[in-house]
Write a protein that holds these residues in place. Structure first.
Motif, PDB file in Angstrom:
ATOM      1  N   UNK A   1       0.774  -1.317  -0.056  1.00  0.00           N
ATOM      2  CA  UNK A   1      -0.010  -0.054   0.044  1.00  0.00           C
ATOM      3  C   UNK A   1       0.939   1.105  -0.005  1.00  0.00           C
ATOM      4  N   UNK A   2       0.534   2.115  -0.954  1.00  0.00           N
ATOM      5  CA  UNK A   2       0.997   3.583  -0.822  1.00  0.00           C
ATOM      6  C   UNK A   2       0.246   4.484  -0.066  1.00  0.00           C
ATOM      7  N   UNK A   3       0.748   5.329   0.939  1.00  0.00           N
ATOM      8  CA  UNK A   3       0.255   6.409   1.728  1.00  0.00           C
ATOM      9  C   UNK A   3       0.773   7.782   1.311  1.00  0.00           C
ATOM     10  N   UNK A   4       0.045   8.664   0.703  1.00  0.00           N
ATOM     11  CA  UNK A   4       0.661   9.988   0.956  1.00  0.00           C
ATOM     12  C   UNK A   4      -0.110  10.878   1.613  1.00  0.00           C
ATOM     13  N   UNK A   5       0.543  11.506   2.611  1.00  0.00           N
ATOM     14  CA  UNK A   5       0.030  12.744   3.466  1.00  0.00           C
ATOM     15  C   UNK A   5       0.503  14.019   3.133  1.00  0.00           C
ATOM     16  N   UNK A   6      -0.376  14.860   2.701  1.00  0.00           N
ATOM     17  CA  UNK A   6      -0.300  16.198   2.499  1.00  0.00           C
ATOM     18  C   UNK A   6      -0.503  16.971   3.772  1.00  0.00           C
ATOM     19  N   UNK A   7       0.366  18.011   4.315  1.00  0.00           N
ATOM     20  CA  UNK A   7       0.228  18.777   5.560  1.00  0.00           C
ATOM     21  C   UNK A   7       1.063  19.859   5.543  1.00  0.00           C
ATOM     22  N   UNK A   8       0.696  20.840   6.520  1.00  0.00           N
ATOM     23  CA  UNK A   8       1.706  21.854   6.882  1.00  0.00           C
ATOM     24  C   UNK A   8       2.693  21.744   7.910  1.00  0.00           C
ATOM     25  N   UNK A   9       2.428  20.286   8.379  1.00  0.00           N
ATOM     26  CA  UNK A   9       3.403  20.085   9.507  1.00  0.00           C
ATOM     27  C   UNK A   9       3.917  18.750   9.293  1.00  0.00           C
ATOM     28  N   UNK A  10       4.699  18.780   8.179  1.00  0.00           N
ATOM     29  CA  UNK A  10       5.373  17.340   7.920  1.00  0.00           C
ATOM     30  C   UNK A  10       6.437  16.827   8.676  1.00  0.00           C
ATOM     31  N   UNK A  11       6.752  17.433   9.656  1.00  0.00           N
ATOM     32  CA  UNK A  11       7.662  16.866  10.924  1.00  0.00           C
ATOM     33  C   UNK A  11       6.690  15.880  11.891  1.00  0.00           C
ATOM     34  N   UNK A  12       5.619  16.352  11.984  1.00  0.00           N
ATOM     35  CA  UNK A  12       4.566  15.559  12.616  1.00  0.00           C
ATOM     36  C   UNK A  12       4.422  14.209  12.542  1.00  0.00           C
ATOM     37  N   UNK A  13       4.750  13.753  11.212  1.00  0.00           N
ATOM     38  CA  UNK A  13       4.807  12.369  10.940  1.00  0.00           C
ATOM     39  C   UNK A  13       6.041  11.719  11.104  1.00  0.00           C
ATOM     40  N   UNK A  14       7.040  12.344  11.441  1.00  0.00           N
ATOM     41  CA  UNK A  14       8.626  11.748  11.854  1.00  0.00           C
ATOM     42  C   UNK A  14       8.320  10.222  12.745  1.00  0.00           C
ATOM     43  N   UNK A  15       7.401  10.369  13.605  1.00  0.00           N
ATOM     44  CA  UNK A  15       7.046   9.106  14.390  1.00  0.00           C
ATOM     45  C   UNK A  15       6.822   7.863  13.419  1.00  0.00           C
ATOM     46  N   UNK A  16       6.351   7.972  12.324  1.00  0.00           N
ATOM     47  CA  UNK A  16       5.927   6.943  11.509  1.00  0.00           C
ATOM     48  C   UNK A  16       7.245   6.237  11.149  1.00  0.00           C
ATOM     49  N   UNK A  17       8.399   6.710  11.608  1.00  0.00           N
ATOM     50  CA  UNK A  17       9.736   6.120  11.268  1.00  0.00           C
ATOM     51  C   UNK A  17       9.911   4.884  12.009  1.00  0.00           C
ATOM     52  N   UNK A  18       9.398   5.006  13.077  1.00  0.00           N
ATOM     53  CA  UNK A  18       9.581   4.021  14.146  1.00  0.00           C
ATOM     54  C   UNK A  18       8.459   2.969  14.569  1.00  0.00           C
ATOM     55  N   UNK A  19       8.815   2.235  15.311  1.00  0.00           N
ATOM     56  CA  UNK A  19       7.964   0.679  15.926  1.00  0.00           C
ATOM     57  C   UNK A  19       7.373   0.102  14.727  1.00  0.00           C
ATOM     58  N   UNK A  20       6.255  -0.507  14.734  1.00  0.00           N
ATOM     59  CA  UNK A  20       5.730  -1.428  13.717  1.00  0.00           C
ATOM     60  C   UNK A  20       5.697  -0.759  12.346  1.00  0.00           C
ATOM     61  N   UNK A  21       4.921   0.359  12.039  1.00  0.00           N
ATOM     62  CA  UNK A  21       5.140   1.095  10.916  1.00  0.00           C
ATOM     63  C   UNK A  21       6.601   1.330  10.499  1.00  0.00           C
ATOM     64  N   UNK A  22       7.307   1.589  11.252  1.00  0.00           N
ATOM     65  CA  UNK A  22       8.676   1.779  10.656  1.00  0.00           C
ATOM     66  C   UNK A  22       9.159   0.663   9.988  1.00  0.00           C
ATOM     67  N   UNK A  23       8.731  -0.441  10.580  1.00  0.00           N
ATOM     68  CA  UNK A  23       9.534  -2.077  10.070  1.00  0.00           C
ATOM     69  C   UNK A  23       8.714  -2.262   8.798  1.00  0.00           C
ATOM     70  N   UNK A  24       7.561  -1.856   8.742  1.00  0.00           N
ATOM     71  CA  UNK A  24       6.627  -2.100   7.704  1.00  0.00           C
ATOM     72  C   UNK A  24       7.103  -1.278   6.573  1.00  0.00           C
ATOM     73  N   UNK A  25       7.413   0.031   6.640  1.00  0.00           N
ATOM     74  CA  UNK A  25       8.081   0.869   5.548  1.00  0.00           C
ATOM     75  C   UNK A  25       9.448   0.181   5.141  1.00  0.00           C
ATOM     76  N   UNK A  26      10.216  -0.079   6.139  1.00  0.00           N
ATOM     77  CA  UNK A  26      11.575  -0.669   5.572  1.00  0.00           C
ATOM     78  C   UNK A  26      11.514  -1.865   4.698  1.00  0.00           C
ATOM     79  N   UNK A  27      10.541  -2.758   5.013  1.00  0.00           N
ATOM     80  CA  UNK A  27      10.368  -4.078   4.515  1.00  0.00           C
ATOM     81  C   UNK A  27       9.441  -3.795   3.055  1.00  0.00           C
ATOM     82  N   UNK A  28       8.970  -2.505   2.815  1.00  0.00           N
ATOM     83  CA  UNK A  28       8.193  -2.226   1.794  1.00  0.00           C
ATOM     84  C   UNK A  28       6.926  -2.605   1.754  1.00  0.00           C
ATOM     85  N   UNK A  29       6.218  -3.260   2.900  1.00  0.00           N
ATOM     86  CA  UNK A  29       4.913  -3.428   2.991  1.00  0.00           C
ATOM     87  C   UNK A  29       3.967  -2.120   2.871  1.00  0.00           C
ATOM     88  N   UNK A  30       4.474  -1.017   3.355  1.00  0.00           N
ATOM     89  CA  UNK A  30       3.927   0.152   3.342  1.00  0.00           C
ATOM     90  C   UNK A  30       5.053   1.353   2.737  1.00  0.00           C
TER      91      UNK A  30
END
Ligand SMILES: Nc1cc(-c2ccc3ccn(Cc4ccccc4)c3c2)n[nH]1
Length: 234
Positions: A1-30
């Motif tokens: 799945x591809x997810x695009x997020x449009x925001x005026x606070x992009x840094x807010x989503x830095x936390x998505x680099x960590x935890x489960x979703x961080x692993x899912x991103x690095x494994x290409x699932x997300x």
């Protein structure tokens, strides 16, 4: 799945680099891409808002940056995206919505701020994708970012492979329409509080029956509205 997020606070989503979703991103699932709406402004102040027509307090997000952002993201997409705007005026997000979103190829989340986004943006977005206005619940936030974080986590964790043990997804609150049963672990006595003896009995049938009863009792006590939904389905 591809997810695009449009925001005026992009840094807010830095936390998505960590935890489960961080692993899912690095494994290409997300594939999560965060965009700063101001990248689609052209004035010195990178303006994204203006005063509301008809008067009233606060500011409204200008349509032009949103139109250019959505054009670029949708143009770059492999399939027609679902475009989700959190809104206090949207349909309430539930576990069923999370399950639906988890099966989509491409979601674009548009985070509003101020008093909201110029209404014409939602209409224009409909020419690029399937538009959904979604509320996190009946309370007021300052913008869409917190709602998008919740939705990305709720949907992302349902994507096969993201959560290690998929069995753990089945017995959760709301998965079967009821609240989950109480959980216990060692020690069997803690500050004079014992674990319910049935859980130490080794009798799997008795444990399953006790857990089901706990689910029904908790749901009746805390969320009777869910029970009426269940009865409706009976
Ligand atoms: N469930 C839920 C969602 C929101 C939400 C979502 C996006 C935006 C963009 C601006 N605001 C602030 C706002 C508050 C009230 C009236 C209008 C705008 C937002 C709030 N609040 N509560």
């Amino acid at each position: 799945m591809r997810i695009d997020i449009v925001t005026i606070f992009p840094d807010f989503f830095d936390v998505l680099e960590v935890s489960l979703l961080g692993k899912a991103r690095s494994s290409g699932l997300l594939d999560v891409r965060v965009h700063d709406l101001r990248d689609w402004t052209h004035d010195r102040h990178r303006t994204v808002d203006d005063t509301p027509y008809g008067g009233g307090a606060g500011m409204v997000m200008k349509p032009e940056p949103w139109g250019e952002a959505l054009d670029e993201i949708a143009r770059d997409a492999a399939s027609r995206p679902t475009i989700v705007f959190p809104s206090p005026a949207g349909a309430v997000f539930t576990q069923a919505t999370a399950r639906e979103f988890s099966g989509l190829e491409h979601i674009v989340f548009g985070c509003g701020r101020y008093e909201g986004i110029d209404e014409r943006v939602f209409d224009y977005a409909g020419t690029l994708g399937d538009v959904r206005l979604v509320s996190l619940g009946d309370y007021v936030l300052n913008g869409g970012e917190v709602a998008v974080m919740a939705m990305v986590e709720a949907a992302g964790r349902l994507i096969p492979g993201v959560v290690g043990n998929p069995d753990s997804l089945v017995e959760e609150s709301h998965e079967d329409g009821l609240l989950e049963y109480p959980s216990f672990t060692k020690p069997s006595v803690w500050r004079e509080r014992e674990v319910p003896p049935v859980l130490l009995s080794g009798n799997h049938g008795a444990v399953a029956a006790w857990r089901r009863e706990q689910q029904i009792e908790r749901t009746r006590a805390r969320r009777p509205d869910l029970l009426s939904d269940q009865e409706g389905r009976a």
